[in-house]
Scaffold this active site. Structure first.
Site: not given
Length: 263
Positions: A45-46, A84, A112, A114, A181
């Site tokens: 999602d960057s 993501d 993925k 978070e 991270e």
């Protein structure tokens, strides 16, 4: 390179062999990543920052992620494709399953998420539905407003204990991999040693089982980068050569070096 699966990466973990991961968002770059032998692609999602021009990942939608995941999947065959789950798409069970299903249909082989122990129910649901999961702990960019900015996590003993507890819980819930991270090198080493699943580091030191970098960062496209970034195209090499150098540096342990790590 033969097709990479979760089993492939688990075997590398067990054998003590490192592997490389890179973010990628389209078919053309996916082809180059594959040619460089990089084992896994994260459709991150960057893209909200490096492609869309936002100042965070928060505006990215499931539709955005599905579009770019499909493009990447059409551009390569061998790397494991991880997508993501974007902000707000997995905070309750039904949207989580629906969003993950859309990404898998688009070509992802893993999603993925978070967050810590609060995700365990969602992870169990996804795994039951046949959707492999990668966790993400430490600095979680979707929570940047709660964290008070992009800061190293786990420096305090109590915070480190929570991250370790979360890591074990995510594995127990069925996560097949974990991204760490911006955590201290020692903490990342401890977690990598404790877990049976592969641990992928970004700003987490050299002891993790793999490394991941944003494509635009490692190619020197991004104007302002974090401490953990190295420009692998700095000597004027081609994109493919830079990607090969990145992978080789991960495999031989020369990246990340001390200047890319946090105490």
């Amino acid at each position: 390179m033969s097709n990479v699966s979760i089993t492939t990466l688990m075997q590398k973990k067990q054998a003590g062999e490192k592997f490389a991961v890179v973010t990628c968002y389209d078919a053309s770059f996916a082809q180059l990543v594959e040619k460089a032998g990089i084992e896994a692609i994260l459709v991150g999602d960057s893209l909200g920052m490096v492609l869309q021009g936002h100042d965070s990942t928060l505006p990215v939608t499931v539709a955005d992620m599905a579009y770019h995941t499909a493009a990447v999947a059409r551009g390569c065959k061998a790397p494991l494709v991880i997508a993501d789950m974007p902000f707000g798409s997995y905070h309750s069970l039904e949207p989580c399953l629906n969003g993950a299903t859309e990404l898998m249909r688009a070509g992802a082989q893993m999603v993925k998420l978070e967050g810590g122990t609060w995700l365990c129910d969602s992870i169990q649901q996804l795994v039951r539905a046949g959707i492999p999961v990668c966790g993400h702990l430490g600095l979680t960019p979707q929570s940047v407003n709660v964290l008070g900015g992009y800061r190293v996590q786990g420096r305090e003993e109590s915070q480190a204990a929570v991250i370790m507890k979360d890591a074990k819980a995510l594995q127990a819930a069925g996560a097949s991999m974990l991204v760490l991270e911006c955590v201290p090198t020692a903490l990342a080493a401890d977690i990598s040693a404790e877990l049976e699943i592969p641990v992928i580091g970004i700003g987490a030191g050299p002891a993790t089982d793999a490394q991941v970098l944003v494509l635009h960062d490692l190619l020197g496209v991004t104007q302002k980068t974090a401490r953990f970034v190295r420009n692998f195209a700095a000597d004027g090499v081609s994109i493919e050569e830079a990607l090969c150098l990145y992978r080789q540096s991960v495999i031989d342990g020369s990246f990340p070096a001390a200047e890319h790590c946090f105490d």
